[in-house]
Design an enzyme around this catalytic site. Structure first.
Site, PDB file in Angstrom:
ATOM      1  N   SER A 101       6.497 -14.896   8.639  1.00  0.00           N
ATOM      2  CA  SER A 101       7.158 -13.763   7.987  1.00  0.00           C
ATOM      3  C   SER A 101       6.220 -13.117   6.972  1.00  0.00           C
ATOM      4  O   SER A 101       5.357 -13.795   6.384  1.00  0.00           O
ATOM      5  CB  SER A 101       8.410 -14.269   7.261  1.00  0.00           C
ATOM      6  OG  SER A 101       8.874 -13.313   6.341  1.00  0.00           O
ATOM      7  N   TYR A 124      11.157 -20.109   1.140  1.00  0.00           N
ATOM      8  CA  TYR A 124      10.879 -19.555   2.478  1.00  0.00           C
ATOM      9  C   TYR A 124       9.458 -19.001   2.534  1.00  0.00           C
ATOM     10  O   TYR A 124       8.709 -19.271   3.489  1.00  0.00           O
ATOM     11  CB  TYR A 124      11.909 -18.464   2.763  1.00  0.00           C
ATOM     12  CG  TYR A 124      11.790 -17.750   4.082  1.00  0.00           C
ATOM     13  CD1 TYR A 124      12.110 -18.382   5.276  1.00  0.00           C
ATOM     14  CD2 TYR A 124      11.393 -16.411   4.128  1.00  0.00           C
ATOM     15  CE1 TYR A 124      12.033 -17.699   6.489  1.00  0.00           C
ATOM     16  CE2 TYR A 124      11.325 -15.715   5.333  1.00  0.00           C
ATOM     17  CZ  TYR A 124      11.641 -16.370   6.501  1.00  0.00           C
ATOM     18  OH  TYR A 124      11.567 -15.697   7.697  1.00  0.00           O
TER      19      TYR A 124
END
Ligand SMILES: NC(=O)c1ccc[n+]([C@@H]2O[C@H](COP(=O)([O-])OP(=O)(O)OC[C@H]3O[C@@H](n4cnc5c(N)ncnc54)[C@H](OP(=O)(O)O)[C@@H]3O)[C@@H](O)[C@H]2O)c1
Length: 240
Positions: free
Chosen positions: A131, A146
């Site tokens: 990501s 994350y």
């Protein structure tokens, strides 16, 4: 008749991206999916493995056993799509959230790639789905754990690519921006907040992500690409 299709092991096929990927690959790959829930588009009934990526060693053991019981000794592709995000500021992130995020996004990737190394053939391709949060933070959707896990995934990718290149195994990451599907829709960063920062002026789709993964899996078109981060974000990372 013997099934001569290349074998792909994939996590996260129950997601929007996973479903889009299954649709693109069905027929050309034999797909072995590993997730908690059955994929809607597995392609091949019976090739789904129920497992939980958050439990140490569980998915790697389950996949290894499933390949053994199906007498599959050669694997041509591995996609790690399984992932989870808690959108919290760093100080609000609990120990549980940190550990769970690391386990599902990063540790399971390490365990699966290394467990499958003996059956990955020369010419095989590993795609780890990462990501833009690995590189940048969004005030609209902070996600410290994350981002750290995805940055770790990118680092793991580079080390595996370097270590396994001589074995003919390619390892790459697809670094996704904001999608209108999957976990993107659960993200607090709204479309209105993100759109001004996306050069192409739209959120991505699951198919945008799946096509990049397919490209990196396919030795016909990407056989000289390894150790790279393919950014698929419509230009999100180049403007602020
Ligand atoms: N959508 C986006 O905007 C976006 C942006 C950047 C990166 N990504 C990345 O793209 C990948 C797919 O995300 P998505 O958007 O499709 O998210 P999603 O719809 O939330 O899907 C997540 C996938 O991960 C699996 N998963 C989650 N926790 C698991 C666990 N404990 N054990 C086994 N499987 C687990 C889920 O399967 P089960 O629940 O069936 O187990 C599901 O298939 C992720 O790695 C994510 O970080 C997505």
């Amino acid at each position: 008749m013997a099934d001569t299709r290349p074998v792909l092991v994939a996590t996260g096929l129950t997601s929007g991206i996973g479903q889009a990927l299954s649709k693109l690959l069905v027929g050309t790959w034999r797909i072995i999916g590993a997730s908690r829930n059955p994929p809607a588009e597995s392609g091949d009934a019976g090739d789904w493995i129920r497992t939980d990526l958050s439990v140490p060693g569980l998915a790697a053991a389950a996949v290894t056993e499933a390949l053994h019981s199906r007498k599959i000794a050669r694997v041509q592709g591995l996609v790690h799509l399984g992932g989870v995000v808690f959108s919290d500021q760093a100080v609000a992130t609990t120990g549980y959230e940190w550990e769970y995020t690391m386990a599902v996004n990063l540790r399971s990737a390490f365990e699966l790639t290394t467990a499958l190394k003996p059956v990955l053939v020369s010419g095989a391709s590993i795609v780890l789905v990462s990501s833009v949060d690995a590189k940048m933070s969004s005030t609209a959707g902070p996600a410290a754990a994350y981002g750290a896990a995805k940055a770790g995934l990118n680092g793991l990718m580079r080390h595996l690519a370097a270590e396994w290149g001589r074995d003919g195994i390619r390892v790459n990451a697809v670094v996704l921006g904001a999608l209108a599907e999957g976990m993107g829709v659960k993200h607090p960063a709204t479309e209105a907040e993100l759109l001004p920062h996306i050069a192409l002026g739209r959120l991505g789709t699951a198919k945008d992500a799946a096509q990049a993964i397919r490209f990196l899996l396919d030795p016909e078109v990407s056989s000289y690409i390894t150790g790279t981060e393919m950014v698929v974000d419509g230009g999100l990372n180049i403007s602020y």
